[in-house]
Enzyme design. Sequence first.
Site, PDB file in Angstrom:
ATOM      1  N   HIS A 152       0.846  -1.198   0.000  1.00 54.57           N
ATOM      2  CA  HIS A 152       0.000   0.000   0.000  1.00 54.57           C
ATOM      3  C   HIS A 152       0.879   1.244   0.000  1.00 54.57           C
ATOM      4  O   HIS A 152       2.079   1.168   0.217  1.00 54.57           O
ATOM      5  CB  HIS A 152      -0.930   0.021   1.229  1.00 54.57           C
ATOM      6  CG  HIS A 152      -2.115  -0.886   1.086  1.00 54.57           C
ATOM      7  ND1 HIS A 152      -2.073  -2.218   1.416  1.00 54.57           N
ATOM      8  CD2 HIS A 152      -3.377  -0.649   0.632  1.00 54.57           C
ATOM      9  CE1 HIS A 152      -3.255  -2.779   1.179  1.00 54.57           C
ATOM     10  NE2 HIS A 152      -4.069  -1.843   0.703  1.00 54.57           N
ATOM     11  N   LYS A 156      -0.516   4.784   4.579  1.00 52.19           N
ATOM     12  CA  LYS A 156      -1.412   3.841   5.268  1.00 52.19           C
ATOM     13  C   LYS A 156      -0.934   3.619   6.699  1.00 52.19           C
ATOM     14  O   LYS A 156       0.243   3.355   6.942  1.00 52.19           O
ATOM     15  CB  LYS A 156      -1.481   2.508   4.507  1.00 52.19           C
ATOM     16  CG  LYS A 156      -2.471   1.537   5.138  1.00 52.19           C
ATOM     17  CD  LYS A 156      -2.835   0.407   4.192  1.00 52.19           C
ATOM     18  CE  LYS A 156      -3.782  -0.590   4.841  1.00 52.19           C
ATOM     19  NZ  LYS A 156      -5.071  -0.024   5.213  1.00 52.19           N
TER      20      LYS A 156
HETATM   21  P1  NAD Z   1      -7.258   9.405   5.060  1.00 51.53           P
HETATM   22  O1  NAD Z   1      -6.296   9.571   6.186  1.00 51.53           O
HETATM   23  O2  NAD Z   1      -6.959  10.062   3.754  1.00 51.53           O
HETATM   24  O3  NAD Z   1      -8.714   9.910   5.509  1.00 51.53           O
HETATM   25  C1  NAD Z   1      -9.267   9.645   6.755  1.00 51.53           C
HETATM   26  C2  NAD Z   1     -10.132  10.836   7.125  1.00 51.53           C
HETATM   27  O4  NAD Z   1     -10.798  10.523   8.344  1.00 51.53           O
HETATM   28  C3  NAD Z   1      -9.302  12.116   7.362  1.00 51.53           C
HETATM   29  O5  NAD Z   1      -9.886  13.201   6.676  1.00 51.53           O
HETATM   30  C4  NAD Z   1      -9.349  12.260   8.860  1.00 51.53           C
HETATM   31  O6  NAD Z   1      -9.292  13.630   9.270  1.00 51.53           O
HETATM   32  C5  NAD Z   1     -10.708  11.650   9.178  1.00 51.53           C
HETATM   33  N1  NAD Z   1     -10.801  11.277  10.588  1.00 51.53           N
HETATM   34  C6  NAD Z   1      -9.876  10.675  11.364  1.00 51.53           C
HETATM   35  N2  NAD Z   1     -10.300  10.568  12.631  1.00 51.53           N
HETATM   36  C7  NAD Z   1     -11.544  11.099  12.659  1.00 51.53           C
HETATM   37  C8  NAD Z   1     -12.497  11.303  13.685  1.00 51.53           C
HETATM   38  N3  NAD Z   1     -12.246  10.953  14.963  1.00 51.53           N
HETATM   39  N4  NAD Z   1     -13.673  11.892  13.355  1.00 51.53           N
HETATM   40  C9  NAD Z   1     -13.922  12.267  12.088  1.00 51.53           C
HETATM   41  N5  NAD Z   1     -13.046  12.124  11.072  1.00 51.53           N
HETATM   42  C10 NAD Z   1     -11.869  11.550  11.356  1.00 51.53           C
HETATM   43  O7  NAD Z   1      -7.425   7.843   4.878  1.00 51.53           O
HETATM   44  P2  NAD Z   1      -8.059   7.053   3.622  1.00 51.53           P
HETATM   45  O8  NAD Z   1      -6.963   6.618   2.719  1.00 51.53           O
HETATM   46  O9  NAD Z   1      -9.212   7.832   3.085  1.00 51.53           O
HETATM   47  O10 NAD Z   1      -8.559   5.733   4.360  1.00 51.53           O
HETATM   48  C11 NAD Z   1      -9.521   5.808   5.380  1.00 51.53           C
HETATM   49  C12 NAD Z   1      -9.794   4.399   5.925  1.00 51.53           C
HETATM   50  O11 NAD Z   1     -10.402   3.606   4.913  1.00 51.53           O
HETATM   51  C13 NAD Z   1      -8.534   3.641   6.368  1.00 51.53           C
HETATM   52  O12 NAD Z   1      -8.845   2.892   7.525  1.00 51.53           O
HETATM   53  C14 NAD Z   1      -8.260   2.708   5.199  1.00 51.53           C
HETATM   54  O13 NAD Z   1      -7.548   1.553   5.560  1.00 51.53           O
HETATM   55  C15 NAD Z   1      -9.676   2.384   4.791  1.00 51.53           C
HETATM   56  N6  NAD Z   1      -9.859   1.908   3.419  1.00 51.53           N
HETATM   57  C16 NAD Z   1     -10.778   0.911   3.273  1.00 51.53           C
HETATM   58  C17 NAD Z   1     -11.077   0.457   2.001  1.00 51.53           C
HETATM   59  C18 NAD Z   1     -12.149  -0.594   1.857  1.00 51.53           C
HETATM   60  O14 NAD Z   1     -12.451  -1.017   0.717  1.00 51.53           O
HETATM   61  N7  NAD Z   1     -12.777  -1.015   2.955  1.00 51.53           N
HETATM   62  C19 NAD Z   1     -10.428   0.988   0.875  1.00 51.53           C
HETATM   63  C20 NAD Z   1      -9.499   2.013   1.072  1.00 51.53           C
HETATM   64  C21 NAD Z   1      -9.222   2.477   2.356  1.00 51.53           C
END
Ligand code: NAD
Length: 262
Positions: A152, A156
Amino acid sequence: MIELAVIGAAGRMGKRVVSLAAESDDFTIVDAVDMPDCPDAGRDVGEIAGTGTLGVKLADDFSGNPGVAVDFSLPEGTMKYLPLCRKKGVAMVIGTTGFTESQLAEISDSADDIPIVRASNFSMGINLLLKLAGEVASSLGEDYDIEISETHHRFKKDAPSGTAVAIAESICKATGKKYDEAAVFGRSGSRPRRSGEIGMHSLRAGDTIGEHTVYFGNLGETVTLGHSAHTRDTFVRGALRAAGWICGRKPGLYGMGDVLGI
Ligand code: NAD
């Protein structure tokens, strides 16, 4: 029209959820939340996502009446909005990864009152791979060593990826192993490989969106199952499909296999 809340709306995934939901005729975004000290707080969420003004400001609480909340944040974000969704009867699609056992138990408990789809990977291909990995492991048997590698992007936070864990769990379920006993994280030193263990290897490099490979090797051949995600939109489309599917369902904890019928 499904009224949607987006949790983690200023993040990489959240912005694509906003964009693709705004393009769709099936969804209207009524709430978009992120950290209160997020630099984009108070801005129009469509402008943050680059799709033009949507008339919804990035906040840290729900002001509308969403039917479904799609969450891609951090475990703390999910755990903050989970009780709110439970109280308001809002269905959840949870894509966040990296939960502890007690957080997973709380999600499961909340599913007594609201329908929740939780998936560590919303892509169709990965969900098929989850199923195939279990089938291949049980067909090949104990003589094949199983190793899972995932790559990744450098940002991440959790490792191994939720998807790699889900693949290992699917193999364990199909072969009667226990994940906590079988999983070995990385390798170093001079210990020989134990029969039955599942090697888990995490690489973090550049902007790689998500790659997973499962190796089944014995003394003569290796069978490989692999998946590469080329765009985050693959996951977002799956999550929006889950959001459409979950509307009107009974409370319960569902997986992407339920959504896809596989
Ligand atoms: P990112 O860091 O770009 O975005 C996360 C967002 O959540 C940020 O804007 C952050 O400020 C916000 N956030 C964090 N804590 C918070 C809180 N307490 N309250 C409100 N908002 C909060 O990350 P990303 O790349 O967008 O990934 C997000 C999550 O999704 C990760 O856990 C990643 O592993 C997961 N993900 C899952 C899939 C899937 O298919 N299930 C695919 C991609 C990513």
